[in-house]
Write a protein that holds these residues in place. Structure first.
Motif, PDB file in Angstrom:
ATOM      1  N   ASP A  40       0.754   5.838  -0.566  1.00 54.35           N
ATOM      2  CA  ASP A  40      -0.083   7.043  -0.550  1.00 54.35           C
ATOM      3  C   ASP A  40      -0.283   7.617  -1.945  1.00 54.35           C
ATOM      4  O   ASP A  40      -1.335   8.163  -2.251  1.00 54.35           O
ATOM      5  N   GLN A  72      -5.820   3.618   1.031  1.00 54.54           N
ATOM      6  CA  GLN A  72      -4.580   3.873   0.307  1.00 54.54           C
ATOM      7  C   GLN A  72      -4.592   3.137  -1.023  1.00 54.54           C
ATOM      8  O   GLN A  72      -5.403   2.242  -1.273  1.00 54.54           O
ATOM      9  N   HIS A 117      -7.153   1.492  -6.470  1.00 49.35           N
ATOM     10  CA  HIS A 117      -7.913   1.406  -5.228  1.00 49.35           C
ATOM     11  C   HIS A 117      -8.638   0.066  -5.213  1.00 49.35           C
ATOM     12  O   HIS A 117      -9.390  -0.248  -6.134  1.00 49.35           O
ATOM     13  N   LEU A 135       0.843  -1.196   0.000  1.00 47.44           N
ATOM     14  CA  LEU A 135       0.000   0.000   0.000  1.00 47.44           C
ATOM     15  C   LEU A 135       0.874   1.240   0.000  1.00 47.44           C
ATOM     16  O   LEU A 135       1.909   1.279   0.671  1.00 47.44           O
ATOM     17  N   SER A 143      -8.557  -0.418   3.674  1.00 43.25           N
ATOM     18  CA  SER A 143      -7.612   0.682   3.483  1.00 43.25           C
ATOM     19  C   SER A 143      -8.047   1.578   2.322  1.00 43.25           C
ATOM     20  O   SER A 143      -8.496   1.099   1.282  1.00 43.25           O
TER      21      SER A 143
END
Length: 199
Positions: A126, A158, A148, A124, A156
Motif C-alpha cells: 500500500d 497498489q 506503479h 504489492l 492492481s
C-alpha cells in the motif's frame, strides 16, 4: 483583518519613510486602531483566564478564519518592522527533516523500474513504508524500488515493491514496461522511487 487600516498605515508609513527615514514618529495605535505594544499586552490586555478576554493577534496558516484579529503575515509584518517597539511577526523556524527510517532515496518519480541480477523478490504494498518494512524482513535486502505498474499485475492500483541485495541508481531503472497483458493492454511504469539502506 483591518485591511483598510493596514492600507492607510502602509501608505503613511511608506510615504513617511520615503520623506525622511530618520524622523518617523508615528503612533501605531492611532493608525491601526489597536495598541500592539507591551503596555497593552500586544493587543490582548486581559489574560486568557480573565472572563471576556480576547486574543490580540493570530499567527498561522489560516488568516481567513480570523478576520477579527490582527493576523501576523504579509504586509502587516512589513509595517510592524517600522515600529520596533510593537509586536513583531515571528520568523518561522526552518523545517526539520523527518527522522531517518534507515534508508536514503537514490531516485524518485521515474518512468522506469529497477532490473538487476541481485533481484530478491517483489510483491504489492500500500505504501513505500510497507515496502521498506518488507525489505527489513528479507535477509540480505538492501534496496527497495516501489512503483506503479500501470495495466500490469492484474490491474492492481497498489505499489509494486521490488527488493534487491545491492543499492541501485536511476541508471538501473530501465524496465519501462511495454509488456502486452492478457487483456491486450500494454503496461508502463510511473512513480518509480528507489531507496537504499543506510548501513
Amino acid at each position: 483583518m483591518r485591511f483598510t487600516a493596514l492600507f492607510a498605515v502602509a501608505s503613511i508609513a511608506i510615504s513617511s519613510v520615503a520623506a525622511s527615514p530618520l524622523s518617523v514618529n508615528l503612533d501605531l495605535g492611532s493608525l491601526l486602531g489597536i495598541d500592539l505594544t507591551s503596555s497593552n499586552n500586544f493587543g490582548a490586555p486581559h489574560a486568557p483566564w480573565v472572563p471576556g478576554s480576547k486574543p490580540g493577534w493570530y499567527f498561522g496558516n489560516h488568516p481567513e478564519q480570523h478576520r477579527e484579529l490582527t493576523c501576523l503575515f504579509g504586509l502587516i509584518c512589513k509595517i510592524l518592522k517600522l515600529f520596533p517597539f510593537a509586536l513583531q511577526c515571528p520568523v518561522p523556524p526552518p523545517p526539520t527533516p523527518p527522522p531517518s527510517d534507515g534508508y536514503h532515496q537514490t531516485f524518485s518519480n521515474l518512468t522506469g523500474a529497477t532490473q538487476a541480477g541481485d533481484y530478491l523478490t517483489f510483491g504489492l504494498v500500500d505504501t513505500v513504508a510497507d515496502c521498506k518494512a518488507m525489505c527489513n524482513s528479507v535477509a540480505g535486502c538492501n534496496f527497495v524500488n516501489s512503483y506503479h505498474d500501470v495495466n500490469g499485475k492484474d490491474g492492481s492500483t497498489q505499489l509494486t515493491c521490488s527488493l534487491f541485495s545491492a543499492c541501485h541508481t536511476s541508471s538501473d531503472a530501465d524496465n519501462l514496461g511495454g509488456q502486452t497483458q492478457p487483456d491486450g493492454s500494454i503496461d508502463f511504469i510511473t512513480n518509480s522511487d528507489g531507496f537504499c539502506k543506510d548501513s
